[in-house]
Design an enzyme around this catalytic site. Sequence first.
Site, PDB file in Angstrom:
ATOM      1  N   THR A 102       8.773   9.123   2.173  1.00 47.21           N
ATOM      2  CA  THR A 102      10.133   9.081   2.720  1.00 47.21           C
ATOM      3  C   THR A 102      11.189   9.363   1.661  1.00 47.21           C
ATOM      4  O   THR A 102      12.210   9.975   1.937  1.00 47.21           O
ATOM      5  CB  THR A 102      10.398   7.683   3.330  1.00 47.21           C
ATOM      6  OG1 THR A 102       9.415   7.460   4.325  1.00 47.21           O
ATOM      7  CG2 THR A 102      11.766   7.603   3.967  1.00 47.21           C
ATOM      8  N   ASP A 152       2.819  13.015   2.959  1.00 47.37           N
ATOM      9  CA  ASP A 152       2.995  11.669   3.485  1.00 47.37           C
ATOM     10  C   ASP A 152       1.853  10.867   2.862  1.00 47.37           C
ATOM     11  O   ASP A 152       0.726  11.362   2.759  1.00 47.37           O
ATOM     12  CB  ASP A 152       2.845  11.709   5.007  1.00 47.37           C
ATOM     13  CG  ASP A 152       3.178  10.382   5.642  1.00 47.37           C
ATOM     14  OD1 ASP A 152       4.199  10.305   6.336  1.00 47.37           O
ATOM     15  OD2 ASP A 152       2.398   9.412   5.458  1.00 47.37           O
ATOM     16  N   SER A 153       2.126   9.644   2.439  1.00 46.36           N
ATOM     17  CA  SER A 153       1.074   8.939   1.695  1.00 46.36           C
ATOM     18  C   SER A 153      -0.112   8.567   2.576  1.00 46.36           C
ATOM     19  O   SER A 153      -1.149   8.150   2.074  1.00 46.36           O
ATOM     20  CB  SER A 153       1.635   7.713   0.972  1.00 46.36           C
ATOM     21  OG  SER A 153       1.854   6.660   1.855  1.00 46.36           O
ATOM     22  N   SER A 154       0.001   8.766   3.880  1.00 46.73           N
ATOM     23  CA  SER A 154      -1.165   8.561   4.757  1.00 46.73           C
ATOM     24  C   SER A 154      -2.247   9.589   4.430  1.00 46.73           C
ATOM     25  O   SER A 154      -3.411   9.401   4.796  1.00 46.73           O
ATOM     26  CB  SER A 154      -0.790   8.717   6.232  1.00 46.73           C
ATOM     27  OG  SER A 154       0.488   8.226   6.464  1.00 46.73           O
ATOM     28  N   ASP A 200       3.496   3.737   2.475  1.00 49.22           N
ATOM     29  CA  ASP A 200       2.376   3.303   3.322  1.00 49.22           C
ATOM     30  C   ASP A 200       1.098   2.997   2.540  1.00 49.22           C
ATOM     31  O   ASP A 200       0.426   2.009   2.813  1.00 49.22           O
ATOM     32  CB  ASP A 200       2.069   4.364   4.396  1.00 49.22           C
ATOM     33  CG  ASP A 200       3.162   4.410   5.461  1.00 49.22           C
ATOM     34  OD1 ASP A 200       3.991   3.481   5.501  1.00 49.22           O
ATOM     35  OD2 ASP A 200       3.180   5.381   6.247  1.00 49.22           O
ATOM     36  N   THR A 230       0.914  -5.665  -1.566  1.00 50.91           N
ATOM     37  CA  THR A 230       0.525  -5.266  -0.218  1.00 50.91           C
ATOM     38  C   THR A 230       1.798  -4.897   0.523  1.00 50.91           C
ATOM     39  O   THR A 230       2.818  -5.571   0.371  1.00 50.91           O
ATOM     40  CB  THR A 230      -0.115  -6.470   0.523  1.00 50.91           C
ATOM     41  OG1 THR A 230      -1.285  -6.853  -0.204  1.00 50.91           O
ATOM     42  CG2 THR A 230      -0.513  -6.136   1.933  1.00 50.91           C
ATOM     43  N   THR A 266     -10.284 -12.648   1.329  1.00 49.49           N
ATOM     44  CA  THR A 266      -9.683 -13.338   2.470  1.00 49.49           C
ATOM     45  C   THR A 266      -8.690 -12.448   3.216  1.00 49.49           C
ATOM     46  O   THR A 266      -7.991 -11.641   2.604  1.00 49.49           O
ATOM     47  CB  THR A 266      -8.968 -14.645   2.046  1.00 49.49           C
ATOM     48  OG1 THR A 266      -8.294 -15.191   3.200  1.00 49.49           O
ATOM     49  CG2 THR A 266      -7.944 -14.428   0.953  1.00 49.49           C
ATOM     50  N   GLN A 267      -8.658 -12.591   4.544  1.00 49.12           N
ATOM     51  CA  GLN A 267      -7.669 -11.822   5.300  1.00 49.12           C
ATOM     52  C   GLN A 267      -6.294 -12.500   5.299  1.00 49.12           C
ATOM     53  O   GLN A 267      -5.326 -11.957   5.817  1.00 49.12           O
ATOM     54  CB  GLN A 267      -8.146 -11.498   6.717  1.00 49.12           C
ATOM     55  CG  GLN A 267      -8.707 -12.655   7.502  1.00 49.12           C
ATOM     56  CD  GLN A 267      -9.273 -12.194   8.841  1.00 49.12           C
ATOM     57  OE1 GLN A 267      -8.598 -12.328   9.842  1.00 49.12           O
ATOM     58  NE2 GLN A 267     -10.478 -11.676   8.870  1.00 49.12           N
TER      59      GLN A 267
END
EC number: 3.5.1.1
Length: 342
Positions: free
Chosen positions: A16, A60-62, A93, A168, A279-280
């Site tokens: 972006t 795009d970082s995807s 992202d 994150t 861990t989530q």
Amino acid sequence: METESSKILLIYTGGTIGMMKDYETGVLKAFEFENIYHRIPELSHLDCLIDSVSFEKAIDSSDMNPKHWINIAETIEKNYDNYDGFVVLHGSDTMSYSASVLSFMLEGLSKPVIFTGSQLPIGDLRTDAKENLITSIQLAALKENGKPVIKEVGLYFEYKLYRGNRTTKINAENFQAFVSINYPTLAESGVHLKVMKENLLPEKPKAKLKVWKEFDQNVAIIKLFPGITEKILNGIFNISGLKAVVLETYGSGNAPTETWFLKSLEAAIEKGIHIVNVTQCSGGSVILGKYEASEYLRKIGVINGKDITTEAAIVKLMILLKKNISSNLFKIRFEENISGEI
Ligand code: ASP
């Protein structure tokens, strides 16, 4: 701390931060990187020399993958001796994955590599791009007694510099898009630019940059959920060529205690698949054996991800798999801290 006479290389990959709106369709499109100076004339007022290089095609970082990580790392490697610091402009992202992997690839790093991006395009009136970019450059330019203050891979976003491999992305809209719950900030920007030196990675005496460029992508992330079935789990573990899995567990590393579940994990480990328990939860650590629900995982040889992020864990796996080490050593190596990620 001084910034004067620092030479900074901007590496533009896309995202972006370098996009503009197509006013006919409303879609965001990449524009030529040279326009960045046009959009942020303040860049020329900074007290340091700034050069820039750009990906041949801004992405795009995807679309990021190991080839792009190597491209970023090689750009740093080629220019390492000629610059005091590097700022990588990257889509938000997957920025945490790239910042994590670069922290492992750039062995012996003793200069700053600061990732940044933005939630709004540079051309937008209310953009966050300007502050993110300008402060990232200032941070990368900081020197003390002629040496860079920051000697690691950081991620700067919305007034905070984080250790890259601890971050994150948690918000798709807020300017405050990243968190680093398990590690404190490295620097904060307010009226003053405050660097928390006690949080920085220590100096590596006589460190020489060496760039790791090999990845094994035969990895997967499995996020547990109540109701996951044996068929699904085994379906994943039976994928041909699968070598390692990040298993996102509950709380402090807990997983179902049903026999089919444990047998399925045990069979996968016996086949040579490395399973890392992460861990989530966004914060806190895996503590294998704290509850019965994780004690068995410890016994069958699941790797303890401790407080690592999923982003850092998956890229660490891709690298360690290429190191040709025995299963036992693999577990030991993974559980060791490489660049502040654990
Ligand atoms: N989709 C964009 C990207 O990651 C979002 C951003 O730049 O923030 O490239």
